[in-house]
Design a protein around this motif. Sequence first.
Motif, mmCIF file in Angstrom:
data_model
loop_
_atom_site.group_PDB
_atom_site.id
_atom_site.type_symbol
_atom_site.label_atom_id
_atom_site.label_comp_id
_atom_site.label_asym_id
_atom_site.label_seq_id
_atom_site.Cartn_x
_atom_site.Cartn_y
_atom_site.Cartn_z
ATOM 1 N N PHE A 103 0.828 -1.212 0.000
ATOM 2 C CA PHE A 103 0.000 0.000 0.000
ATOM 3 C C PHE A 103 0.863 1.263 0.000
ATOM 4 N N ILE A 104 1.870 1.279 0.900
ATOM 5 C CA ILE A 104 2.725 2.476 0.964
ATOM 6 C C ILE A 104 3.508 2.643 -0.328
ATOM 7 N N ASN A 105 3.965 1.535 -0.912
ATOM 8 C CA ASN A 105 4.696 1.609 -2.178
ATOM 9 C C ASN A 105 3.818 2.186 -3.285
ATOM 10 N N ASP A 106 2.556 1.697 -3.385
ATOM 11 C CA ASP A 106 1.637 2.210 -4.414
ATOM 12 C C ASP A 106 1.278 3.662 -4.174
ATOM 13 N N VAL A 107 1.025 3.999 -2.908
ATOM 14 C CA VAL A 107 0.691 5.395 -2.608
ATOM 15 C C VAL A 107 1.841 6.320 -2.961
ATOM 16 N N SER A 108 3.076 5.876 -2.641
ATOM 17 C CA SER A 108 4.242 6.708 -2.938
ATOM 18 C C SER A 108 4.394 6.918 -4.441
ATOM 19 N N ARG A 109 4.210 5.843 -5.210
ATOM 20 C CA ARG A 109 4.308 5.979 -6.667
ATOM 21 C C ARG A 109 3.223 6.912 -7.222
ATOM 22 N N GLU A 110 2.015 6.755 -6.720
ATOM 23 C CA GLU A 110 0.923 7.588 -7.226
ATOM 24 C C GLU A 110 1.129 9.053 -6.858
ATOM 25 N N GLU A 111 1.601 9.306 -5.638
ATOM 26 C CA GLU A 111 1.843 10.691 -5.226
ATOM 27 C C GLU A 111 2.971 11.311 -6.052
ATOM 28 N N THR A 112 4.018 10.492 -6.373
ATOM 29 C CA THR A 112 5.091 10.994 -7.235
ATOM 30 C C THR A 112 4.545 11.362 -8.604
ATOM 31 N N ARG A 113 3.671 10.493 -9.147
ATOM 32 C CA ARG A 113 3.067 10.782 -10.452
ATOM 33 C C ARG A 113 2.229 12.065 -10.403
ATOM 34 N N LYS A 114 1.456 12.225 -9.319
ATOM 35 C CA LYS A 114 0.633 13.435 -9.198
ATOM 36 C C LYS A 114 1.495 14.693 -9.104
ATOM 37 N N ALA A 115 2.575 14.613 -8.293
ATOM 38 C CA ALA A 115 3.448 15.785 -8.147
ATOM 39 C C ALA A 115 4.093 16.145 -9.476
ATOM 40 N N ASP A 116 4.548 15.128 -10.233
ATOM 41 C CA ASP A 116 5.151 15.396 -11.535
ATOM 42 C C ASP A 116 4.129 15.978 -12.501
ATOM 43 N N ARG A 117 2.876 15.499 -12.443
ATOM 44 C CA ARG A 117 1.837 16.021 -13.347
ATOM 45 C C ARG A 117 1.503 17.471 -13.014
ATOM 46 N N ILE A 118 1.459 17.796 -11.722
ATOM 47 C CA ILE A 118 1.180 19.191 -11.334
ATOM 48 C C ILE A 118 2.272 20.112 -11.860
ATOM 49 N N SER A 119 3.551 19.685 -11.693
ATOM 50 C CA SER A 119 4.665 20.505 -12.171
ATOM 51 C C SER A 119 4.625 20.657 -13.686
ATOM 52 N N ILE A 149 12.134 29.937 -24.851
ATOM 53 C CA ILE A 149 11.281 28.840 -24.378
ATOM 54 C C ILE A 149 12.117 27.809 -23.636
ATOM 55 N N GLU A 150 13.304 27.493 -24.181
ATOM 56 C CA GLU A 150 14.161 26.497 -23.534
ATOM 57 C C GLU A 150 14.637 26.971 -22.167
ATOM 58 N N GLN A 151 14.993 28.257 -22.068
ATOM 59 C CA GLN A 151 15.410 28.786 -20.764
ATOM 60 C C GLN A 151 14.278 28.712 -19.749
ATOM 61 N N SER A 152 13.063 29.049 -20.186
ATOM 62 C CA SER A 152 11.915 28.980 -19.279
ATOM 63 C C SER A 152 11.651 27.549 -18.817
ATOM 64 N N VAL A 153 11.776 26.592 -19.744
ATOM 65 C CA VAL A 153 11.570 25.185 -19.377
ATOM 66 C C VAL A 153 12.641 24.730 -18.394
ATOM 67 N N ASP A 154 13.905 25.080 -18.671
ATOM 68 C CA ASP A 154 15.000 24.674 -17.777
ATOM 69 C C ASP A 154 14.824 25.227 -16.374
ATOM 70 N N SER A 155 14.293 26.473 -16.277
ATOM 71 C CA SER A 155 14.127 27.079 -14.953
ATOM 72 C C SER A 155 13.025 26.412 -14.143
ATOM 73 N N MET A 156 12.095 25.753 -14.810
ATOM 74 C CA MET A 156 10.977 25.130 -14.097
ATOM 75 C C MET A 156 11.114 23.617 -13.957
ATOM 76 N N VAL A 157 12.227 23.028 -14.408
ATOM 77 C CA VAL A 157 12.449 21.587 -14.293
ATOM 78 C C VAL A 157 13.669 21.358 -13.415
ATOM 79 N N ASN A 158 13.530 20.539 -12.398
ATOM 80 C CA ASN A 158 14.641 20.189 -11.511
ATOM 81 C C ASN A 158 15.511 19.144 -12.209
ATOM 82 N N GLY A 159 16.679 19.568 -12.659
ATOM 83 C CA GLY A 159 17.533 18.687 -13.436
ATOM 84 C C GLY A 159 18.111 17.529 -12.667
ATOM 85 N N GLN A 160 18.206 17.654 -11.352
ATOM 86 C CA GLN A 160 18.773 16.566 -10.564
ATOM 87 C C GLN A 160 17.796 15.404 -10.384
ATOM 88 N N LEU A 161 16.483 15.704 -10.408
ATOM 89 C CA LEU A 161 15.497 14.669 -10.129
ATOM 90 C C LEU A 161 14.694 14.252 -11.347
#
Length: 752
Positions: free
Chosen positions: A31-47, A193-205
Amino acid sequence: MSRNWYYRLLFSYFPIFFFTMTILIFIAFVFINDVSREETRKADRISSSYLESTLDRTIRDIELSVTETVQNTQAYKLYFNNTVQTSSDTVYSIAQNLRELSSSSSWIQSIYIYDKRNDRVLTVSGSRESDSFSDKMWIDRIVNGPIGSGWQPVREIEVDFQQPVRVLTVNKGMPLPFGFEGTLVINIKMSSIEQSVDSMVNGQLSFLTITDREGKIVYNAHSDYEGAVNGKELNHLPLDRLGWTLSSGIKAGNLFGWVSVVSYVWIIIGILTVLCAVIYIVYITRRNYKPIQIIMNRIEAHQIRVLENSGTRTDEMKMIDGVLENLINHMMDYDKKSRENALLQRSRLFNALLLGEHMDQVSEQLKEFSPFDEVHDSSRFAVVVGEINKYEKGFQERYTRGEQNTLKFALMNVLQELSRNTGVQCWAEWISADRIAILFLSKENRDSNSSDMSGQIRIVVEECQSWVEQNLRISLSFGIGPIAEGIESIRDSYAAAETVMQRKLLMNGDVGQAECGEHQHPLLDTYTYLQMIADFVKRFRMSSVQWRDQLEEIFTAFERNKLPDDEIRSLIQAMLQMLSREVAMMSEKLQEELSEENINKWLKLMEEAETLEDIKGLLFDNLTDLFRTYVAVTETKSYKAMVNEMKAYIEEQFANPDLSLKHLSDRFQITGKHASYLFKTEFNMKFVDFVTELRMKEAEQLLLKTDHSLQDIALKVGYANGITLGRVFKRVMGITPGDYRRLKREHLDLEE
């Protein structure tokens, strides 16, 4: 052998314990594994959604800003509308405007206009031949064939013999919005456009890949080749305006890494929990197995005796179950009967105290069954009778039977709580479906002032009435009896409280208090009241306004003689029936208003009234309307003339903001209600609706034929401001004044 039952108990539930704990730990991990994956997907979709909306909004704003400026600038219209050679001033104005547009946003690479008629290009530097323009290839595409609408795929253009620049391009026909004489070209830098995208994407993650309609990669944000292969794509978002698809995800090195840490923590916690549970089970089993062993030894001894006597062995568990079930049933029946018997004796004692019956040995019974602490023969009591207002329509219809019992029980508890910190104790019992009787006992000694006890009781009752109305939404009325000195006098206090409740209409509020020595009211003097009613009917029939004074005198007599509610309503019913016999035959209208059905409606409304003033108000209003009808029947000619004069006056003065029923009543020397009644009777329309119709007709003409503002039109038709006119106009016409004016004028222009 002494520990045989210890091991039997211990190993009987150990397997199921281990199995259950294993399943729970596994389920928790999954359950915790599935919840963690789903929350990661939601956070990435919001970003990603935020990035997509930001790009879309910025591109849209640039496009709208440029096209709106070009459309509203006069120089562009002069350039394309002139059939002769365009002046240099016009070209200079366009070039200057293009410079301003290009500098308005750092995303804009260039803006220029291609003139198809003259095969020239207007840029920030002025006008030039298209052959010498750096973006000649795009102009050739414009000339040679139609280009699809919207933003075009990414392309490269050369700028001043430097490295090619990647841009997004959109074409607009000139003159705007759908011209064919030229083309407005807007180029957006891909680098912005590329600069704007780079500023809003965390390159480490994370990483983000942009592809076009054909699936070709437009741009990779923070994603090298290896990361793109090993990463996990989580979301795909379309950017319809540009025809792009945004694919985002988590890089392989960081994909759900923290989930493993959480999982290990849960495994350790699960193991520790299992160990603690095992230790606890062993400890509890060791402590509690001996009573079970003793019981089972006795059962075995009993079985041995049965076996010796009958030769058959009984089922030990079946025998235990039968014995325990019989024991539990006997105990439950005994407790239930004991409670029912106590409640029944308590209720009988309470009714006996109120009615003054079976008073022998009542002191001992009070000590045993009543909630009072100490009761003596000389104790001081007071009885309060409470009633639920509008019981049938307000209480029974709103709540179910179970909810009614719960609310009644809650009311008894409220009285107990409110009297807890006062100088009185209370004992409440429901004596009927809608009435409760409360017996108050003074905690203070006999020498204290009785008025103090009455004041405390009134405070408790008023607080209860207020609390119940606010929290339980139940309206209550209370009648407070006088102080009873001793147990024998309780019935007198109860009789006085009952008398107060019979006169609820005369209460000053919802709480009434009986005076000392007050008992049942004397017999009704029917003849006197019938004489007063006959006098009232006579004055009404003779069209004398003194009928109001006579009716007022009747109600004054009701209040002065403290008539019970039932007798007041009976006399009013007799009065209406007598009035019907005297005046109903004058016209069909009067027969209808004084019909038995209509009189019953009046009586029903009066039945629901809570005070004598409410009944008097209802009766005065209905009789006033009836009197107007009666007078109108007797004076038909003058009535017709007055109504027609009123109508003419309204049609002449409808623009007067002070025009109202009061204004008409002052003008024609009649009451406002009478004026409204006459108007509605004659024209089957309310006064307000008639005035509104006149004002709306005038407002329509002013909106159509003049350019006056809404405020000026409002003043001309009798409203104080344009907001009021707009609200009324929309309610009547179904459209705002501004939209009405625009649509009507567009319709007239089309007809011309």
